[in-house]
Design a protein around this motif. Sequence first.
Motif, PDB file in Angstrom:
ATOM      1  N   ARG B   9      13.551   5.806  20.706  1.00 23.89           N
ATOM      2  CA  ARG B   9      12.153   5.895  21.115  1.00 23.89           C
ATOM      3  C   ARG B   9      11.367   6.752  20.133  1.00 23.89           C
ATOM      4  NH1 ARG B   9      10.245   4.895  26.057  1.00 23.89           N
ATOM      5  NH2 ARG B   9       8.318   5.057  24.855  1.00 23.89           N
ATOM      6  N   ASP B  10      12.019   7.739  19.589  1.00 22.41           N
ATOM      7  CA  ASP B  10      11.403   8.603  18.587  1.00 22.41           C
ATOM      8  C   ASP B  10      12.386   8.853  17.452  1.00 22.41           C
ATOM      9  OD1 ASP B  10      10.029   9.748  21.350  1.00 22.41           O
ATOM     10  OD2 ASP B  10       8.683   9.812  19.610  1.00 22.41           O
ATOM     11  N   LYS B  11      11.845   8.896  16.238  1.00 24.45           N
ATOM     12  CA  LYS B  11      12.684   9.149  15.075  1.00 24.45           C
ATOM     13  C   LYS B  11      11.906   9.975  14.070  1.00 24.45           C
ATOM     14  CE  LYS B  11      16.149   8.442  12.148  1.00 24.45           C
ATOM     15  NZ  LYS B  11      17.527   8.936  12.416  1.00 24.45           N
ATOM     16  N   VAL B  89       4.006   3.639  14.877  1.00 31.95           N
ATOM     17  CA  VAL B  89       4.775   3.184  16.032  1.00 31.95           C
ATOM     18  C   VAL B  89       5.142   1.723  15.781  1.00 31.95           C
ATOM     19  CG1 VAL B  89       4.848   2.844  18.512  1.00 31.95           C
ATOM     20  CG2 VAL B  89       3.530   4.746  17.561  1.00 31.95           C
ATOM     21  N   THR B 109       9.008   2.325  18.979  1.00 34.29           N
ATOM     22  CA  THR B 109       9.719   3.422  18.311  1.00 34.29           C
ATOM     23  C   THR B 109       8.690   4.182  17.494  1.00 34.29           C
ATOM     24  OG1 THR B 109      11.847   2.274  18.136  1.00 34.29           O
ATOM     25  CG2 THR B 109      11.416   4.040  16.548  1.00 34.29           C
ATOM     26  N   ARG B 110       8.542   5.469  17.821  1.00 34.00           N
ATOM     27  CA  ARG B 110       7.593   6.306  17.080  1.00 34.00           C
ATOM     28  C   ARG B 110       8.323   6.914  15.903  1.00 34.00           C
ATOM     29  NH1 ARG B 110       3.128   8.400  19.416  1.00 34.00           N
ATOM     30  NH2 ARG B 110       4.140   8.018  21.416  1.00 34.00           N
TER      31      ARG B 110
END
Lengths: 112, 114
Positions: B9-11, B89, B109-110
């Motif tokens: 979801r976040d990277k 995103v 996915t941010r």
Amino acid sequence: GNSVTQMEGPVTLSEEAFLTINCTYTATGYPSLFWYVQYPGEGLQLLLKATKADDKGSNKGFEATYRKETTSFHLEKGSVQVSDSAVYFCALTNQAGTALIFGKGTTLSVSS
Amino acid sequence: DARVTQTPRDKVTEMGQEVTMRCQPILGHNTVFWYRQTMMQGLELLAYFRNRAPLDDSGMPKDRFSAEMPDATLATLKIQPSEPRDSAVYFCASGMGDRDETQYFGPGTRLLVL
């Protein structure tokens, strides 16, 4: 190729006000038309759609009519709520019918 | 309630590193789309697949981006090497192609490239 133009925002309204977000399109053939909504931090969600001329799509109090004569698909709601604050995207199918072309989005902010 | 799922979801990564984003389309959907969203450019279509075959990837920078569908339940988007301008995103969406043009989006996915 097909394209869509929607009104630029932000649109700022008070709760219970009437909402219109304009959307016009240019297309070859008979595309399907869509409105999507994106709430903060989320992906786009389908709000409503219409697949042929004079069809009216409706959902959650929102509605839009496929107008071939004016090449428009304006989004309307009679009484907005704070929870309607989001970004709204108009879209249509591309010429091949294989993908959607999205407008730039219109930010709606509703205050109580 | 069938949904498109995306991981991570976040990277957060450093410039030059490889980034892989994954998407699981809704079961039974045969079309998968990858989008990128930024404040400046809005929503951009990068690539899409039907029945796992690429239909169009003209929106994707070819030198560093690649998209694949190893099987019907997994789509991947890779950036190698990543650059700060790739910060955005990234959304995956799936649909039923000819039967219905509606697309169903994942949560995104941010990506932040430092």
